[in-house]
Design a protein around this motif. Structure first.
Motif, PDB file in Angstrom:
ATOM      1  N   VAL A   1       0.628  -1.266  -0.479  1.00  0.00           N
ATOM      2  CA  VAL A   1       0.589   0.672  -0.082  1.00  0.00           C
ATOM      3  C   VAL A   1       1.119   1.560   0.232  1.00  0.00           C
ATOM      4  N   ASP A   2       2.128   1.549   0.997  1.00  0.00           N
ATOM      5  CA  ASP A   2       2.781   2.434   0.787  1.00  0.00           C
ATOM      6  C   ASP A   2       3.518   3.176  -0.282  1.00  0.00           C
ATOM      7  N   ALA A   3       4.005   1.699  -1.388  1.00  0.00           N
ATOM      8  CA  ALA A   3       4.643   1.802  -2.206  1.00  0.00           C
ATOM      9  C   ALA A   3       3.726   2.828  -3.541  1.00  0.00           C
ATOM     10  N   GLN A   4       2.417   2.545  -3.942  1.00  0.00           N
ATOM     11  CA  GLN A   4       1.004   2.694  -4.517  1.00  0.00           C
ATOM     12  C   GLN A   4       1.670   4.494  -5.108  1.00  0.00           C
ATOM     13  N   LYS A   5       1.600   5.019  -3.783  1.00  0.00           N
ATOM     14  CA  LYS A   5       2.073   6.733  -3.818  1.00  0.00           C
ATOM     15  C   LYS A   5       3.117   6.456  -5.035  1.00  0.00           C
ATOM     16  N   LEU A   6       4.186   5.516  -4.391  1.00  0.00           N
ATOM     17  CA  LEU A   6       5.358   6.422  -5.130  1.00  0.00           C
ATOM     18  C   LEU A   6       6.127   5.590  -6.561  1.00  0.00           C
ATOM     19  N   LEU A   7       4.359   4.491  -6.917  1.00  0.00           N
ATOM     20  CA  LEU A   7       4.276   4.527  -8.057  1.00  0.00           C
ATOM     21  C   LEU A   7       3.888   5.024  -9.077  1.00  0.00           C
ATOM     22  N   LEU A   8       2.865   5.957  -8.602  1.00  0.00           N
ATOM     23  CA  LEU A   8       2.293   6.787  -9.667  1.00  0.00           C
ATOM     24  C   LEU A   8       3.263   7.991  -9.140  1.00  0.00           C
ATOM     25  N   ASP A   9       4.400   8.523  -8.756  1.00  0.00           N
ATOM     26  CA  ASP A   9       5.044   9.776  -8.526  1.00  0.00           C
ATOM     27  C   ASP A   9       6.087   8.878  -9.795  1.00  0.00           C
ATOM     28  N   ASN A  10       6.731   7.902  -9.592  1.00  0.00           N
ATOM     29  CA  ASN A  10       7.174   7.255 -11.018  1.00  0.00           C
ATOM     30  C   ASN A  10       6.709   7.236 -12.477  1.00  0.00           C
ATOM     31  N   THR A  11       5.530   7.518 -12.698  1.00  0.00           N
ATOM     32  CA  THR A  11       4.845   6.997 -13.404  1.00  0.00           C
ATOM     33  C   THR A  11       4.357   9.374 -13.879  1.00  0.00           C
ATOM     34  N   TRP A  12       4.306   9.698 -13.324  1.00  0.00           N
ATOM     35  CA  TRP A  12       3.779  10.491 -13.992  1.00  0.00           C
ATOM     36  C   TRP A  12       4.601  11.629 -14.763  1.00  0.00           C
ATOM     37  N   ALA A  13       6.117  11.985 -14.638  1.00  0.00           N
ATOM     38  CA  ALA A  13       6.660  12.350 -15.305  1.00  0.00           C
ATOM     39  C   ALA A  13       6.369  12.518 -17.638  1.00  0.00           C
ATOM     40  N   THR A  14       6.610  10.891 -17.173  1.00  0.00           N
ATOM     41  CA  THR A  14       6.185  10.119 -17.955  1.00  0.00           C
ATOM     42  C   THR A  14       5.157  10.646 -19.133  1.00  0.00           C
ATOM     43  N   LEU A  15       3.875  10.360 -17.766  1.00  0.00           N
ATOM     44  CA  LEU A  15       2.095  10.182 -18.674  1.00  0.00           C
ATOM     45  C   LEU A  15       2.072  11.392 -18.312  1.00  0.00           C
ATOM     46  N   ARG A  16       2.247  12.884 -17.427  1.00  0.00           N
ATOM     47  CA  ARG A  16       1.486  13.778 -17.789  1.00  0.00           C
ATOM     48  C   ARG A  16       1.131  14.455 -18.677  1.00  0.00           C
ATOM     49  N   PRO A  17       2.512  14.166 -19.960  1.00  0.00           N
ATOM     50  CA  PRO A  17       1.756  14.838 -20.737  1.00  0.00           C
ATOM     51  C   PRO A  17       0.620  14.426 -22.082  1.00  0.00           C
ATOM     52  N   LEU A  18       1.121  13.168 -22.060  1.00  0.00           N
ATOM     53  CA  LEU A  18      -0.052  12.351 -22.705  1.00  0.00           C
ATOM     54  C   LEU A  18      -1.834  12.381 -22.234  1.00  0.00           C
ATOM     55  N   LEU A  19      -1.325  12.346 -20.725  1.00  0.00           N
ATOM     56  CA  LEU A  19      -2.462  12.785 -20.177  1.00  0.00           C
ATOM     57  C   LEU A  19      -3.432  13.913 -20.365  1.00  0.00           C
ATOM     58  N   LEU A  20      -2.874  15.014 -20.279  1.00  0.00           N
ATOM     59  CA  LEU A  20      -3.891  16.450 -20.416  1.00  0.00           C
ATOM     60  C   LEU A  20      -3.366  16.979 -21.757  1.00  0.00           C
ATOM     61  N   ASN A  21      -3.267  16.820 -22.366  1.00  0.00           N
ATOM     62  CA  ASN A  21      -2.656  17.718 -23.708  1.00  0.00           C
ATOM     63  C   ASN A  21      -3.710  18.006 -24.388  1.00  0.00           C
TER      64      ASN A  21
END
Length: 217
Positions: free
Chosen positions: A197-217
Protein backbone atom coordinates in the motif's frame (compact mmCIF):
# COMPACT_ATOMS: atom_id res chain seq x y z
CA UNK A 1 -61.19 31.12 -36.10
CA UNK A 2 -58.25 32.83 -37.84
CA UNK A 3 -57.46 34.68 -34.61
CA UNK A 4 -57.47 31.36 -32.67
CA UNK A 5 -55.05 29.77 -35.13
CA UNK A 6 -52.71 32.73 -34.86
CA UNK A 7 -52.80 32.57 -31.07
CA UNK A 8 -52.02 28.84 -31.02
CA UNK A 9 -49.12 29.29 -33.46
CA UNK A 10 -47.67 32.06 -31.32
CA UNK A 11 -47.89 29.91 -28.16
CA UNK A 12 -46.24 26.95 -29.91
CA UNK A 13 -43.42 29.17 -31.14
CA UNK A 14 -42.78 30.62 -27.68
CA UNK A 15 -42.57 27.14 -26.14
CA UNK A 16 -40.67 25.34 -28.91
CA UNK A 17 -37.85 27.80 -29.44
CA UNK A 18 -36.54 27.80 -25.85
CA UNK A 19 -36.73 24.00 -25.75
CA UNK A 20 -34.66 23.67 -28.90
CA UNK A 21 -32.11 26.17 -27.60
CA UNK A 22 -31.91 24.35 -24.28
CA UNK A 23 -31.28 20.99 -25.93
CA UNK A 24 -28.54 22.51 -28.07
CA UNK A 25 -26.93 24.05 -25.00
CA UNK A 26 -26.84 20.78 -23.08
CA UNK A 27 -25.27 19.00 -26.04
CA UNK A 28 -22.60 21.66 -26.40
CA UNK A 29 -21.73 21.52 -22.69
CA UNK A 30 -21.25 17.74 -22.63
CA UNK A 31 -18.32 16.72 -24.85
CA UNK A 32 -17.70 13.01 -25.35
CA UNK A 33 -15.59 11.41 -22.61
CA UNK A 34 -12.00 10.75 -23.63
CA UNK A 35 -10.62 7.42 -22.50
CA UNK A 36 -7.21 5.99 -21.71
CA UNK A 37 -6.73 2.22 -21.65
CA UNK A 38 -4.15 0.67 -19.34
CA UNK A 39 -3.39 -3.00 -19.99
CA UNK A 40 -1.13 -4.43 -17.33
CA UNK A 41 -0.41 -7.22 -14.88
CA UNK A 42 -0.36 -7.43 -11.08
CA UNK A 43 1.81 -4.31 -10.72
CA UNK A 44 -1.11 -2.23 -11.97
CA UNK A 45 -4.05 -4.26 -10.68
CA UNK A 46 -3.65 -3.25 -7.02
CA UNK A 47 -2.58 -6.82 -6.16
CA UNK A 48 -3.60 -7.57 -2.54
CA UNK A 49 -4.28 -3.87 -2.08
CA UNK A 50 -7.64 -2.06 -1.88
CA UNK A 51 -8.53 -0.93 -5.40
CA UNK A 52 -9.04 2.67 -4.29
CA UNK A 53 -5.47 2.74 -2.95
CA UNK A 54 -3.92 1.38 -6.17
CA UNK A 55 -1.65 3.66 -8.17
CA UNK A 56 -3.94 3.65 -11.22
CA UNK A 57 -6.85 4.94 -9.14
CA UNK A 58 -4.54 7.54 -7.62
CA UNK A 59 -3.51 8.52 -11.16
CA UNK A 60 -7.15 9.08 -12.08
CA UNK A 61 -7.60 11.29 -9.03
CA UNK A 62 -4.51 13.36 -9.83
CA UNK A 63 -5.47 13.82 -13.47
CA UNK A 64 -9.03 14.78 -12.55
CA UNK A 65 -7.73 17.36 -10.08
CA UNK A 66 -5.43 18.83 -12.72
CA UNK A 67 -7.97 19.22 -15.53
CA UNK A 68 -11.68 19.78 -15.98
CA UNK A 69 -11.49 17.68 -19.16
CA UNK A 70 -9.49 14.79 -17.72
CA UNK A 71 -9.81 11.47 -19.56
CA UNK A 72 -11.33 8.41 -17.95
CA UNK A 73 -8.74 5.72 -17.27
CA UNK A 74 -9.91 2.17 -17.98
CA UNK A 75 -7.75 -0.25 -16.00
CA UNK A 76 -7.72 -3.63 -17.76
CA UNK A 77 -4.91 -5.06 -15.61
CA UNK A 78 -4.91 -8.34 -13.73
CA UNK A 79 -2.38 -10.54 -11.99
CA UNK A 80 -0.49 -12.94 -14.21
CA UNK A 81 -1.43 -11.27 -17.49
CA UNK A 82 0.95 -12.05 -20.34
CA UNK A 83 1.49 -10.56 -23.76
CA UNK A 84 -0.39 -13.52 -25.22
CA UNK A 85 -3.38 -12.70 -23.01
CA UNK A 86 -3.24 -9.06 -24.05
CA UNK A 87 -3.14 -9.93 -27.75
CA UNK A 88 -6.42 -11.79 -27.31
CA UNK A 89 -8.06 -9.03 -25.27
CA UNK A 90 -6.86 -5.81 -26.88
CA UNK A 91 -9.09 -5.82 -30.00
CA UNK A 92 -12.23 -6.07 -27.87
CA UNK A 93 -10.99 -3.45 -25.40
CA UNK A 94 -10.24 -1.00 -28.20
CA UNK A 95 -13.63 -1.62 -29.80
CA UNK A 96 -15.41 -1.10 -26.48
CA UNK A 97 -13.57 1.98 -25.23
CA UNK A 98 -12.01 3.74 -28.27
CA UNK A 99 -9.00 4.95 -26.27
CA UNK A 100 -6.88 7.88 -27.41
CA UNK A 101 -3.96 6.48 -25.39
CA UNK A 102 -3.03 2.87 -24.68
CA UNK A 103 -0.62 2.23 -21.80
CA UNK A 104 1.04 -1.21 -21.81
CA UNK A 105 2.55 -2.50 -18.56
CA UNK A 106 3.47 -6.01 -19.65
CA UNK A 107 6.31 -8.37 -20.49
CA UNK A 108 7.67 -9.39 -17.10
CA UNK A 109 5.50 -12.48 -16.72
CA UNK A 110 6.46 -13.66 -20.20
CA UNK A 111 10.18 -13.15 -19.56
CA UNK A 112 10.06 -14.90 -16.18
CA UNK A 113 8.18 -17.82 -17.75
CA UNK A 114 10.93 -18.28 -20.33
CA UNK A 115 9.77 -16.43 -23.45
CA UNK A 116 12.54 -15.72 -25.94
CA UNK A 117 13.69 -12.24 -26.82
CA UNK A 118 12.32 -12.66 -30.32
CA UNK A 119 8.91 -13.70 -29.00
CA UNK A 120 8.80 -10.78 -26.59
CA UNK A 121 9.68 -8.29 -29.33
CA UNK A 122 7.19 -9.82 -31.75
CA UNK A 123 4.29 -9.81 -29.30
CA UNK A 124 4.95 -6.31 -27.98
CA UNK A 125 5.28 -5.00 -31.52
CA UNK A 126 1.93 -6.56 -32.44
CA UNK A 127 0.24 -4.93 -29.45
CA UNK A 128 1.70 -1.53 -30.30
CA UNK A 129 0.76 -1.85 -33.97
CA UNK A 130 -2.79 -2.82 -33.00
CA UNK A 131 -3.15 0.21 -30.73
CA UNK A 132 -1.61 2.63 -33.21
CA UNK A 133 -3.79 1.30 -36.03
CA UNK A 134 -6.81 2.41 -34.00
CA UNK A 135 -5.43 5.95 -33.85
CA UNK A 136 -4.24 5.73 -30.24
CA UNK A 137 -0.90 6.86 -28.90
CA UNK A 138 1.11 4.26 -26.98
CA UNK A 139 3.17 4.36 -23.81
CA UNK A 140 5.02 1.40 -22.26
CA UNK A 141 5.74 1.07 -18.55
CA UNK A 142 8.72 -1.21 -18.12
CA UNK A 143 9.69 -3.42 -15.20
CA UNK A 144 13.16 -4.30 -14.00
CA UNK A 145 12.91 -7.94 -12.93
CA UNK A 146 14.41 -8.30 -9.42
CA UNK A 147 17.36 -10.67 -8.80
CA UNK A 148 15.23 -13.28 -7.02
CA UNK A 149 13.20 -13.79 -10.23
CA UNK A 150 16.02 -13.29 -12.71
CA UNK A 151 16.35 -16.66 -14.42
CA UNK A 152 18.90 -16.97 -17.24
CA UNK A 153 19.47 -13.20 -17.29
CA UNK A 154 15.87 -12.49 -18.25
CA UNK A 155 16.07 -9.10 -16.54
CA UNK A 156 18.68 -7.81 -18.97
CA UNK A 157 16.84 -9.42 -21.87
CA UNK A 158 13.56 -7.69 -21.01
CA UNK A 159 15.29 -4.34 -20.51
CA UNK A 160 16.83 -4.74 -23.96
CA UNK A 161 13.45 -5.54 -25.48
CA UNK A 162 11.93 -2.35 -24.05
CA UNK A 163 14.79 -0.27 -25.47
CA UNK A 164 14.53 -1.93 -28.88
CA UNK A 165 10.78 -1.42 -29.01
CA UNK A 166 11.13 2.24 -28.05
CA UNK A 167 13.69 2.78 -30.80
CA UNK A 168 11.81 0.87 -33.51
CA UNK A 169 8.26 2.02 -32.76
CA UNK A 170 8.98 5.53 -31.41
CA UNK A 171 6.76 5.08 -28.38
CA UNK A 172 6.97 6.66 -24.94
CA UNK A 173 8.82 4.41 -22.46
CA UNK A 174 9.24 4.46 -18.70
CA UNK A 175 12.13 1.99 -18.21
CA UNK A 176 11.25 0.95 -14.65
CA UNK A 177 7.86 1.35 -13.01
CA UNK A 178 9.27 -0.04 -9.74
CA UNK A 179 12.39 2.16 -9.60
CA UNK A 180 13.28 2.91 -5.98
CA UNK A 181 10.73 0.37 -4.74
CA UNK A 182 11.90 -3.13 -5.68
CA UNK A 183 15.01 -2.81 -3.49
CA UNK A 184 13.08 -1.56 -0.46
CA UNK A 185 11.63 -4.55 1.46
CA UNK A 186 9.49 -2.29 3.63
CA UNK A 187 7.59 -1.15 0.55
CA UNK A 188 6.88 -4.67 -0.72
CA UNK A 189 4.34 -7.32 0.17
CA UNK A 190 5.53 -10.46 1.95
CA UNK A 191 6.36 -12.06 -1.40
CA UNK A 192 9.21 -9.57 -1.74
CA UNK A 193 8.13 -8.61 -5.27
CA UNK A 194 4.81 -6.77 -5.40
CA UNK A 195 4.32 -3.21 -4.16
CA UNK A 196 2.43 -2.75 -0.90
CA UNK A 197 0.00 0.00 0.00
CA UNK A 198 2.73 2.46 0.93
CA UNK A 199 4.40 1.94 -2.46
CA UNK A 200 1.35 2.88 -4.54
CA UNK A 201 1.93 6.63 -4.19
CA UNK A 202 5.56 6.09 -5.24
CA UNK A 203 4.42 4.16 -8.32
CA UNK A 204 2.22 7.12 -9.20
CA UNK A 205 5.13 9.50 -8.77
CA UNK A 206 7.33 7.25 -10.93
CA UNK A 207 4.84 7.40 -13.79
CA UNK A 208 3.73 11.01 -13.54
CA UNK A 209 6.47 12.74 -15.51
CA UNK A 210 6.08 10.20 -18.33
CA UNK A 211 2.29 10.08 -18.48
CA UNK A 212 1.33 13.64 -17.57
CA UNK A 213 2.00 15.15 -21.04
CA UNK A 214 -0.03 12.37 -22.66
CA UNK A 215 -2.95 12.60 -20.25
CA UNK A 216 -3.30 16.39 -20.05
CA UNK A 217 -2.70 17.47 -23.65
Amino acid sequence: MKSLHATLFALFTLVAIPLASSAHGVGAATPPTRTVLLVGDSLSSAHRTPAEAGWVNLLQQRVSAASTTAPKIINASRGGKTLTDALKELPGLIAAHHPRLVILELGANDAILGASRQQLETDMTRLIDMAQASGAKVAVLGFRIPPKLDKDHCADMLAGVYQRIQHDKQIVLLPSLMAGISDQPALLLDDGVHPGVDAQKLLLDNTWATLRPLLLN
